[in-house]
Each structure stands twice: as C-alpha cells, then as structure tokens.
Scaffold this active site. Structure first.
Site, PDB file in Angstrom:
ATOM      1  CG  HIS A   7      -4.449   2.836   3.247  1.00  0.00           C
ATOM      2  ND1 HIS A   7      -3.763   2.907   2.069  1.00  0.00           N
ATOM      3  CD2 HIS A   7      -4.569   4.100   3.681  1.00  0.00           C
ATOM      4  CE1 HIS A   7      -3.481   4.175   1.819  1.00  0.00           C
ATOM      5  NE2 HIS A   7      -3.969   4.919   2.773  1.00  0.00           N
TER       6      HIS A   7
ATOM      7  CB  THR B 252      -0.989  -0.013   1.187  1.00  0.00           C
ATOM      8  OG1 THR B 252      -1.989   0.961   0.955  1.00  0.00           O
ATOM      9  CG2 THR B 252      -0.305   0.279   2.494  1.00  0.00           C
TER      10      THR B 252
ATOM     11  CB  CYS C  96      -3.401   7.169   4.991  1.00  0.00           C
ATOM     12  SG  CYS C  96      -4.575   8.062   3.994  1.00  0.00           S
TER      13      CYS C  96
END
Lengths: 255, 207
Positions: free
Chosen positions: B93, B71, B76
């Site tokens: 995530h 990812t 984030c």
C-alpha cells in the site's frame, strides 16, 4: 535560510536545532520547523482544548436540530507519522459517509465529518421527517446530509474564530462515501508531502441509545496551528486582575 | 497446528511499530506472518473460508498461506503481485510516488519506486522460481475536488509511478482499477490471484 531557522527555534529544544542544522541544506526538511514543536505539551493541550470547544459547539447544533441528546466522547489529538494515523482511529473497513469542508482565508484548514452509513440514514430520516429512509429521494438525502455537515462545521468554525479571532472562510461542502481509511488517506497524503508528523484532531460523538455514531476529524495546516497557539497564549498571558476588578465594579453598581 | 495458531492469535502487536521501522523485517516471511495472524479473522467466502489479513497504510505483506489480503485506498495505490507458480502473493500500500522527496525516511513500502522492487524480491525469496509474477493495481483516486493537495494530483502521479516501476522490474500489469472519485476496498486472494474491489459503497467488482 539559517537565520530564519535559528530565530524560529529560539525556544525549542537542543535536539531540534541540531536536526535542523544537519538538514539545513535540504529545503524540504526545513518544513519540519514550520509546524508546531510537537514536544511542547502545553501547545498540544491548547490545540486539543480548542478542538474540544469546537466539537462541543458542532454537536450542540446537531442536538438542537434533532432534538436528541448527543454523547461526546473525550476528544483526542493524534500526533504521529501520517501512515500510522489510520491505526490510531482503528475503524478500518467501516462504511462511512464523509462531508468535507475546506476552510480557507489567511491560512487553511480541512474539516471532515464522518458518519457511519446506518447513522447517516437515520439522521436523514429524522431531518426529512419521513417514516423510512428508503422513501427519501436520493438527491434530497444528499443535500440533507450536506446541509447537516455545513451547519455542524459552521458551529465548529464560529466557536474557534470567536475565541481566537482567526478569520476562516468556509467553502461549499462535498459529500463522498467509502470506507473510513479510504476517506482519510487523501488528507494524510497532503500532510505527508510537507512533514513527517501529522497532527489530527479526533472527536467522536453519537446519539444516546444508538450504537453507530460520527467522527469530526480536523487537519489544521501548520500556519493555523501556530496561529491558534499564539492567540491562545495571548489569552493566557493577559492580566486577569484588571478584569476581576472591573467585574467587581459592575457588580457593586448593580447592587 | 491449532496450538500454534492460538499462540499467534494472542500475540498482541497493536501498532506494528517495530515492523514499520525496520524495512528488512517488514516484508520478510516470518515476522509478517506472525504479525498478520494477530490482526486477522476468519471470514466465510463464497467458496472457502479464507483468513483475512489487513495491510495498513505504507505497509507491505507477503504471504505463502491461503489468505485474503485486505486494504483500503483512496489516493494511495494498492499493488497486488501474484506468483501463479507458487500460489503466493504480496500486497503493498504505497503513499507517495517518489522516494527522493525525503532522505531520512527508511520506510521502503511508502514509495512507489522502492516498494515494487522490494515486493518482487520478497516474493522471489519465498518461492523458488523468479518467473510468473504478475500485477494488478487499484487506487489513485481524486476524491475531493476542493482538497488542495489534489491540485498536484497525487493519485494520478502515484498510478504513473507504479506503472513505471512495474515496467522497470519486468512485471506484467494484468489489470487495473484506478483514478475516479471513490475510495476503494481491495481484497486480494493470493491463491487464485483474483482482486475484488469495492468502489465507494457500491457492489464488489472483480479485476
């Protein structure tokens, strides 16, 4: 609270008003109304066309600077939940160089110009007129790319503010490297904080003959979206018959 | 095995929208496997070839097969939870620190305080024991100093919220690579539990 919402929804659809009354107690959800009514296709078309115009000007300035032809892909306007936007771009891991330029003033707007790393190197090579990108000093590289972003985004900005008369002041550019998704997510978080729908403009371009390219990504704030649409609709509703006769008049006089 | 793999490869689910809407399916073992194979590709790692599975923004995946979960995070936070006993793991995530910010959103994996318990529960379901869960986190950067959302410092808040949620759920935090000003590409090997982080365009580091 109620009165304001009703006024704003006057032209909206029934569903929209129902939702608003359900959520009227939550101050957070009233922000859904603050933005554009995304169901209205004409408003979205107007925004897309404004973006298209700005992107055209931005790439023209790039083309002037490099003396090369630039191919601009058909621009897109992504209207989706903030977390779905990276999928719509579909460039997940692509290593990129991003130039971020905030536009401030009466309203604000975030503009991000993303180049693939290889493409950025080549452009630096062309701007600094050196035989190989590795010969360029890293500070020089940085400021060359920042300046390029500043010029392109300036082109974008002047096109939009000349047309609509909206005043926006560009702030100094910032340069960040990373993968495509990582560069986008800060802006998406900003939109996710205030609304469930993000509106993102996506304009892809590349030099002819090169596989790599760049992307112009614009995140207009809600106030700006509304302002741009209102100003453009003033243009649309203008009485053009008067203008035509004026043109005919000058034409005859020249004859 | 091969026919099954091929079948899975040809199932096209470009947006995974159905998964995003249904929280009960988004971390269940079977649907997540099917969707992940559809977007995965085989890469040559230094030792073995692992399947690469992408985890999208506000998404969560739990795997029991030997794969690498990938990812990209900026502000984030990527939460990697490893089950050392069953050699399985999951990656979430998350976008925002607190799910109280909205009431009509049902996406569990979007918020720190809901994603951690959901991920832990999914891992406990897939394995037999509920012991041996450990976590590594990455992300929470403050990438652009001029970005207005950063005056609230969402990255920092995300990191704090994740740490608090991990503590509340009794999961040990082994390592972290958080804050700073660079975007990170996170690769989580669920067999070894190693997390490779690439900060910006620099070299890959292991945490």
């Amino acid at each position: 609270m109620f009165h304001i919402i009703v006024k704003m929804c006057k032209n909206g659809e029934k569903k929209m008003t129902e939702n608003v009354f359900e959520n009227a107690n939550q101050s957070k959800d009233s922000s859904l109304v603050k933005g554009l009514d995304t169901k209205n296709k004409l408003d979205l078309e107007i925004l897309l066309e404004l973006g298209n115009m700005g992107a055209g000007n931005a790439t023209t300035s790039l083309s002037d600077m490099l003396h090369e032809r630039i191919v601009v892909e058909v621009p897109k306007l992504h209207v989706a939940a903030p977390h779905l936007v990276p999928k719509l771009f579909g460039k997940h891991d692509q290593p990129s160089v991003g130039i971020y330029m905030p536009l401030r003033g009466s309203t604000d707007c975030d503009v991000l110009l993303l180049f693939e790393v290889e493409e950025a190197k080549k452009i630096v090579e062309m701007i600094t007129m050196t035989p190989s990108p590795d010969n360029v000093d890293s500070n020089m590289k940085r400021s060359a790319i920042e300046e390029l972003g500043s010029i392109m985004i300036g082109g974008f900005l002047s096109a939009i503010s000349n047309f609509t008369g909206v005043e926006l002041i560009p702030m100094p550019p910032e340069l960040v490297t990373g993968s495509f998704d990582a560069l986008l997510d800060g802006f998406l978080l900003k939109q996710a904080l205030v609304s469930d729908v993000a509106l993102v403009f996506d304009g892809c371009f590349r030099r002819t003959g090169s596989a790599a390219g760049g992307t112009l990504v614009v995140f207009p704030s809600f106030e700006l979206q509304k302002l741009l649409v209102n100003k453009s609709q003033e243009w649309l509703n203008r009485d053009y018959s008067v203008m035509v006769t004026a043109e005919e008049h000058t034409f005859r006089r020249v004859e | 095995m091969w026919t099954r793999l091929c079948n899975l490869l040809f199932t096209v689910n470009p947006l995974n929208t159905s998964l995003a809407k249904l929280p009960q399916n988004s971390y269940g073992a079977k649907p997540s496997l099917a969707s992940s194979f559809a977007t995965s590709k085989v890469v040559q790692n230094s030792e073995k070839s692992f399947q690469e599975v992408r985890v999208d923004m506000a998404d969560m995946k739990v795997e029991t097969k030997p794969v690498v979960l990938i990812t990209n995070v900026g502000s984030c936070v990527a939460i990697c939870i490893h089950d050392s006993v069953n050699k399985s793991g999951g990656l979430a995530h998350i976008m925002l620190p607190d799910s109280k910010i909205t009431k009509n959103d049902v996406l569990v994996s979007k918020y720190a305080d809901t994603a951690v318990p959901a991920l832990a529960e999914a891992l406990r379901k897939s394995g037999r024991s509920s012991f041996g869960l450990s976590a590594k986190i990455a992300g929470g950067a403050n990438m652009f100093s001029n970005l207005k959302a950063n005056s609230l410092n969402i990255g920092e808040k995300n990191v704090e919220a994740v740490k608090e949620a991990l503590e509340n759920n009794g999961i040990k935090l082994l390592a972290e690579d958080v804050r700073g000003t660079c975007g990170r590409r996170v690769a989580f090997n669920i067999v070894t539990g190693k997390v490779h982080v690439r900060c910006g365009n620099k070299e890959v580091t292991e945490i």
